[in-house]
Design an enzyme around this catalytic site. Structure first.
Site, short mmCIF file in Angstrom:
data_model
loop_
_atom_site.label_atom_id
_atom_site.label_comp_id
_atom_site.label_asym_id
_atom_site.label_seq_id
_atom_site.Cartn_x
_atom_site.Cartn_y
_atom_site.Cartn_z
N GLU A 266 0.84 -1.20 0.00
CA GLU A 266 0.00 0.00 0.00
C GLU A 266 0.88 1.25 0.00
O GLU A 266 0.51 2.28 -0.58
CB GLU A 266 -0.96 0.00 1.19
CG GLU A 266 -1.93 -1.19 1.26
CD GLU A 266 -2.72 -1.45 -0.02
OE1 GLU A 266 -2.93 -0.51 -0.81
OE2 GLU A 266 -3.11 -2.62 -0.25
N HIS A 269 1.65 2.14 -3.54
CA HIS A 269 0.52 2.88 -4.15
C HIS A 269 0.56 4.34 -3.67
O HIS A 269 0.34 5.27 -4.44
CB HIS A 269 -0.81 2.27 -3.70
CG HIS A 269 -1.19 1.00 -4.40
ND1 HIS A 269 -1.29 0.91 -5.77
CD2 HIS A 269 -1.52 -0.23 -3.92
CE1 HIS A 269 -1.67 -0.33 -6.11
NE2 HIS A 269 -1.81 -1.04 -5.00
ZN ZN Z 1 -2.47 -3.08 -4.99
#
Ligand code: ZN
Length: 501
Positions: A266, A269
């Site tokens: 994450e 991202h």
């Molecule tokens: Zn992902």
């Protein structure tokens, strides 16, 4: 032109405010909200999403985009304004092609579908879900007709998640990768005992796992002044602006990898979204360009960085300081091997680096055959088991672990799965280029230096936000469209060495 452009930007700013407000409510729903809030939250989210959609699909927006696209025809492709108009026009055409009655029909079916899927899976009963799946496939076929396609019907569905990507390109890449991976998985399975990953399956105290995940995020450069991490059942990353990008995480008491690599995933991202330039904020051009490019960023930090030997040379002392009880019989090399263990499993979400894409390919093939009526819903469970056995060498014990395992289909997400693998392929392609231009990345990682890689990603990926498609950005950065060579070479080299093949 300026007056029209300003009007368009004003309208897009409002659309963006509404959809970001919906994102905040949705984040809160998953991270903080007491169960009692559910009904009110559903209507609040519904209203905000509807307002954002209505504002965006307004005829005035279409008129402005049409006129501006004529007036900006002579601008260079990479020009900010030309890119804004091009990308918004694509979004607008997609958003207006589906009749609102159809959108409502689809929304209702997916709402009912999730419940019927959950019940069928709990009861281990395919028949409980098959009628819904048939209905969903029929809706998706109609959707593809509304959206339009030239070659394969699946192109229309894929394009929703990965603009301009074609089924044929995906099929060719998957065929190449499968030919290489299936024998690799088989060879590894014969020597499974060469890697001991028992250390990651011991009890890990919750609070210390959380701290260590935060430490890993800080190490790779995630800025807690512009983000935070909260607990949820199904982790995700969400953006409210390029100054506020939040990650979420889940801690399992007896499995180290979940929270630790979930944070790096994450975090990857989040770094992408945090790197989106200020000048694109509230225009519709901000943020990540597609699901695959986004996934290339998360999988890069999770695997190419986080599951590298060099990373563990740097991070093992921090792990040892936090969990001395588990570090006593370990070292950096053993930890690197443990977190890289290959273990064929029934479901993608638990898959290691080597078997991961095989799960995706299987679902891609099934989706294609289902929408083209080449495989019937009734025959799907048997087809699934057979494919699992030939790709991964495992046969699901029951349909709940087989064709019923995943929520995506019940929600109507067809064409979504390939992006997991396309992003993974792209992460390796990018990483090869970064290595070529940044020198010895391993030496940098071993010293805990991730800023050069981050700066490289900012320059080559983050700063462009939504301007380019996957193939366009791949060509700009690496000189060729998406390829699988780097990914195959990476897996073969790493895992032949680890398993002594
Ligand atoms: Zn992902």
């Amino acid at each position: 032109m300026n007056e029209k452009l300003n009007e368009l930007k004003y309208l897009m700013g409002e659309v963006d405010d509404l959809s970001k407000a919906a994102s905040i409510l949705s984040w809160d729903q998953q991270a903080n909200m007491p169960p009692g809030g559910a009904a009110a939250r559903a209507s609040q989210l519904g209203t905000l999403s509807r307002l954002a959609h209505e504002k965006f699909t307004d005829e005035r927006v279409g008129r402005l985009l049409y006129e501006l696209s004529k007036e900006t025809r002579d601008l260079a492709y990479e020009d900010d304004t030309a890119s804004l108009i091009r990308v918004l026009k694509r979004d607008y055409e997609k958003a207006t092609r589906l009749p609102s009655t159809f959108v409502a029909e689809l929304a209702e079916a997916s709402g009912l579908g999730t419940t019927s899927w959950a019940q069928a899976r709990a009861a281990n009963n395919w028949d409980g879900f098959s009628d819904h799946l048939k209905r969903m496939i029929e809706l998706k076929q109609r959707e593809a007709e509304y959206l339009g396609y030239h070659d394969k019907m699946y192109d229309a569905l894929l394009d929703t998640y990965e603009p301009d990507m074609k089924t044929r390109q995906v099929s060719e890449m998957f065929d190449t990768v499968r030919r290489e991976l299936v024998p690799l998985v088989r060879a590894i399975s014969e020597h499974a005992d060469r890697v001991d990953d028992s250390v990651v399956h011991r009890p890990y105290e919750h609070a210390r796992q959380w701290d260590l995940a935060q430490e890993a995020l800080r190490a790779i450069g995630y800025d807690f002044e512009r983000g935070r991490m909260d607990q949820v059942p199904h982790p995700f990353c969400t953006t409210f602006s390029n100054r506020d990008v939040r990650v979420t995480n889940r801690v399992l008491p007896n499995f180290f990898n979940s929270a630790f690599f979930g944070a790096l995933h994450e975090g990857g991202h989040a770094l992408y979204e945090l790197g989106s330039p200020d000048r694109f904020e509230r225009t519709g051009l901000a943020g990540g360009t597609s699901l695959s490019v986004h996934e290339s960023q998360s999988r890069m930090w999770e695997n190419l960085v986080g599951r590298s030997r060099a990373f563990w040379e740097f991070f093992f002392p921090k792990f040892a300081a936090k969990f001395p009880e588990h570090a006593a019989d370990m070292d950096a090399e053993k930890m690197y091997r443990a977190v890289s263990k290959v273990q064929p499993s029934y479901i993608r979400v638990e898959a290691d680096e080597v078997t991961y894409s095989l799960h995706v390919m299987l679902r891609f093939e099934a989706e294609n055959m289902l929408v083209e009526n080449k495989l019937s819903v009734n025959d799907l469970p048997a087809w699934w088991d057979e494919a699992m056995s030939s790709y991964l060498g495992v046969t699901p014990p029951d349909v709940a672990h087989g064709a019923l395992q995943d929520v995506h289909w019940s929600l109507g997400y067809y064409g979504y799965f390939p992006t997991y693998s396309l992003g993974t392929f792209f992460s390796a392609q990018l990483f090869d280029k970064a290595r070529e231009q940044l020198g010895d990345l391993d030496e940098q990682f071993a010293r805990g230096e991730f800023a050069p890689l981050r700066a490289w990603l900012t320059e080559n990926i983050y700063q462009h936000a939504r301007k380019y498609t996957l193939n366009e950005i791949a060509t700009r950065v690496t000189g060729e469209p998406l390829q699988t060579r780097s990914y195959i070479a990476y897996l073969k080299k790493k895992y032949s060495e680890i398993y002594g093949l």
